[in-house]
Write an enzyme that holds these catalytic residues in place. Structure first.
Site, mmCIF file in Angstrom:
data_model
loop_
_atom_site.group_PDB
_atom_site.id
_atom_site.type_symbol
_atom_site.label_atom_id
_atom_site.label_comp_id
_atom_site.label_asym_id
_atom_site.label_seq_id
_atom_site.Cartn_x
_atom_site.Cartn_y
_atom_site.Cartn_z
ATOM 1 N N ARG A 1 50.671 29.900 53.790
ATOM 2 C CA ARG A 1 51.914 30.251 54.479
ATOM 3 C C ARG A 1 52.661 28.982 54.869
ATOM 4 N NH1 ARG A 1 50.857 34.241 52.429
ATOM 5 N NH2 ARG A 1 50.672 36.348 53.261
ATOM 6 N N LYS B 1 50.211 34.972 38.741
ATOM 7 C CA LYS B 1 48.984 35.781 38.829
ATOM 8 C C LYS B 1 49.350 37.244 38.657
ATOM 9 C CE LYS B 1 46.659 36.822 42.835
ATOM 10 N NZ LYS B 1 46.258 38.248 42.853
ATOM 11 N N THR C 1 37.619 37.871 51.175
ATOM 12 C CA THR C 1 37.975 37.494 52.556
ATOM 13 C C THR C 1 38.121 38.728 53.454
ATOM 14 O OG1 THR C 1 40.222 37.224 51.734
ATOM 15 C CG2 THR C 1 38.992 35.222 52.173
ATOM 16 N N GLY D 1 51.897 34.541 47.395
ATOM 17 C CA GLY D 1 52.598 35.780 47.089
ATOM 18 C C GLY D 1 53.861 35.914 47.902
ATOM 19 N N ARG D 2 53.779 36.699 48.987
ATOM 20 C CA ARG D 2 54.971 37.061 49.757
ATOM 21 C C ARG D 2 55.824 35.899 50.271
ATOM 22 N NH1 ARG D 2 51.299 41.068 52.981
ATOM 23 N NH2 ARG D 2 49.902 39.412 52.315
ATOM 24 N N ASP E 1 52.654 40.446 42.783
ATOM 25 C CA ASP E 1 52.137 41.758 43.205
ATOM 26 C C ASP E 1 53.262 42.789 43.192
ATOM 27 O OD1 ASP E 1 49.523 40.822 43.572
ATOM 28 O OD2 ASP E 1 50.015 40.031 45.542
ATOM 29 N N ASP F 1 43.958 38.474 37.288
ATOM 30 C CA ASP F 1 43.050 38.661 38.430
ATOM 31 C C ASP F 1 42.498 40.082 38.415
ATOM 32 O OD1 ASP F 1 41.850 38.583 40.943
ATOM 33 O OD2 ASP F 1 43.736 38.641 42.057
ATOM 34 N N LEU F 2 41.478 40.320 37.591
ATOM 35 C CA LEU F 2 40.930 41.683 37.480
ATOM 36 C C LEU F 2 39.527 41.790 38.081
ATOM 37 C CD1 LEU F 2 42.119 42.712 33.874
ATOM 38 C CD2 LEU F 2 43.235 43.133 36.065
ATOM 39 N N LYS F 3 38.943 40.677 38.476
ATOM 40 C CA LYS F 3 37.666 40.660 39.212
ATOM 41 C C LYS F 3 36.604 41.569 38.588
ATOM 42 C CE LYS F 3 39.833 39.747 43.739
ATOM 43 N NZ LYS F 3 41.259 40.001 43.487
ATOM 44 N N LEU F 4 36.174 41.222 37.377
ATOM 45 C CA LEU F 4 35.185 42.064 36.685
ATOM 46 C C LEU F 4 33.814 42.040 37.369
ATOM 47 C CD1 LEU F 4 37.471 41.768 34.533
ATOM 48 C CD2 LEU F 4 35.682 41.884 32.810
ATOM 49 N N HIS F 5 33.142 43.177 37.323
ATOM 50 C CA HIS F 5 31.793 43.293 37.879
ATOM 51 C C HIS F 5 31.123 44.497 37.222
ATOM 52 C CE1 HIS F 5 29.115 43.437 41.776
ATOM 53 N NE2 HIS F 5 28.412 43.411 40.657
ATOM 54 N N ASP F 6 30.189 44.243 36.288
ATOM 55 C CA ASP F 6 29.505 45.335 35.591
ATOM 56 C C ASP F 6 28.251 44.746 34.942
ATOM 57 O OD1 ASP F 6 28.942 47.774 34.167
ATOM 58 O OD2 ASP F 6 31.084 48.230 34.193
ATOM 59 N N ILE F 7 27.575 45.505 34.115
ATOM 60 C CA ILE F 7 26.387 44.939 33.466
ATOM 61 C C ILE F 7 26.841 43.832 32.500
ATOM 62 C CG2 ILE F 7 24.961 47.018 33.727
ATOM 63 C CD1 ILE F 7 25.538 47.615 30.743
ATOM 64 N N THR G 1 28.691 44.682 29.137
ATOM 65 C CA THR G 1 30.039 45.253 29.300
ATOM 66 C C THR G 1 31.039 44.165 29.688
ATOM 67 O OG1 THR G 1 29.067 47.350 29.957
ATOM 68 C CG2 THR G 1 31.365 47.007 30.569
HETATM 69 O O1 C5P Z 1 51.314 37.673 49.641
HETATM 70 P P1 C5P Z 1 50.132 36.755 49.783
HETATM 71 O O2 C5P Z 1 50.503 35.289 49.729
HETATM 72 O O3 C5P Z 1 49.275 37.095 50.981
HETATM 73 O O4 C5P Z 1 49.288 37.055 48.455
HETATM 74 C C1 C5P Z 1 48.035 36.489 48.236
HETATM 75 C C2 C5P Z 1 47.483 36.959 46.924
HETATM 76 O O5 C5P Z 1 46.166 36.467 46.791
HETATM 77 C C3 C5P Z 1 47.389 38.485 46.784
HETATM 78 O O6 C5P Z 1 47.575 38.797 45.404
HETATM 79 C C4 C5P Z 1 45.984 38.784 47.223
HETATM 80 O O7 C5P Z 1 45.474 39.963 46.642
HETATM 81 C C5 C5P Z 1 45.246 37.550 46.709
HETATM 82 N N1 C5P Z 1 43.991 37.253 47.403
HETATM 83 C C6 C5P Z 1 43.921 37.015 48.770
HETATM 84 N N2 C5P Z 1 42.721 36.733 49.356
HETATM 85 C C7 C5P Z 1 41.614 36.671 48.616
HETATM 86 C C8 C5P Z 1 41.646 36.905 47.246
HETATM 87 C C9 C5P Z 1 42.875 37.187 46.663
HETATM 88 O O8 C5P Z 1 44.948 37.040 49.451
HETATM 89 N N3 C5P Z 1 40.478 36.359 49.185
#
Ligand code: C5P
Length: 232
Positions: free
Chosen positions: A181, A32, A119, A210-211, A10, A59-65, A68
């Site tokens: 975590r 990702k 979430t 991520g973090r 990210d 991770d672009l999460k498409l949603h359309d007709i 498309t």
């Molecule tokens: O930094 P962190 O570990 O919280 O990053 C989690 C990644 O997963 C982020 O890119 C976040 O947008 C993604 N994500 C999420 N919860 C979801 C769907 C995607 O945390 N339900």
């Protein structure tokens, strides 16, 4: 199904993501790429990271007709990503169209997974804003079943939902779980979290981290720790 750790890159720019990936030297983690980086840098960022030898979850999460989404998925498929996603709320027909678009001439295609309910959506906002009055875990399982019915490979879900998704949709239906975590780490804005070891126990197929990796003092060591806890 090979278990793997996917690093959520990210970052806001190409420089930042390359700075980060350069730290890994010989290692080529599965990464990702989300909307922020993709919209900032365009499809080239996908091609460049791919060229460096990484697997990519776009991770672009498409949603359309359906039409498309089908055509857009064909474009993403040509970028040679390894995994991509859409919103299951786009309906079974949209998901079927996405699969058609994604499938290359030689029959291969990236893994396609669905987002069920984000979430960030809770029972109250689902009822108030979306007028869906069923319990949220029932809605999540229903959307997961729809994804399975459409022929998708799996869903993104909370680690807490992974076991139920597997019992509803089958063991081979992939669960990709963020919200991970370390036991001794910062939770940040995530609410319901699990350690990589717990995610392994409950049967997640891929964890998205991520973090805990990108913001660690030593990101490579943090990544290796995730791999050790989750994959070994
Ligand atoms: O930094 P962190 O570990 O919280 O990053 C989690 C990644 O997963 C982020 O890119 C976040 O947008 C993604 N994500 C999420 N919860 C979801 C769907 C995607 O945390 N339900």
């Amino acid at each position: 199904m090979g278990k793997d750790v996917i690093i959520a890159c990210d970052f806001a720019s190409k420089e930042q993501v390359f700075n980060f990936l350069d730290k890994f030297q010989g290692r080529k983690p599965f990464v990702k790429i989300g909307m922020e980086l993709f919209y900032a840098e365009g499809p080239e960022i996908v091609q460049e990271i791919k060229k460096r030898g990484h697997k990519i979850f776009l991770d672009l999460k498409l949603h359309d007709i359906p039409n498309t989404v089908k055509k857009s998925m064909a474009v993403l498929s040509r970028l040679n990503v390894d995994m991509t996603n859409l919103h299951a709320s786009g309906t079974v027909n949209m998901m079927k169209a996405a699969l058609e678009g994604l499938t290359r001439e030689d029959g291969t295609r990236p893994i396609l997974i669905a987002v069920t309910q984000l979430t960030s959506t809770d029972q109250e906002s689902m009822e108030k804003d979306l007028l869906i009055n069923e319990p949220i875990d029932k809605v999540v399982m229903h959307y997961a079943s729809n994804a399975r019915l459409a022929g998708l490979d799996g869903v993104v879900c909370s680690p807490l939902e992974a076991e139920k998704v597997h019992s509803t949709c089958g063991k081979d239906f992939i669960t990709v779980t963020p919200g991970v975590r370390f036991a001794d780490g910062e939770i940040g804005d995530q609410k319901r979290v699990m350690t990589p070891e717990q995610a392994k126990k409950i049967g997640s197929d891929y964890i998205v981290v991520g973090r805990p990796i990108t913001a660690a003092e030593d990101p490579v060591q943090a990544y290796e720790r995730c791999v050790k806890e989750f994959c070994d």
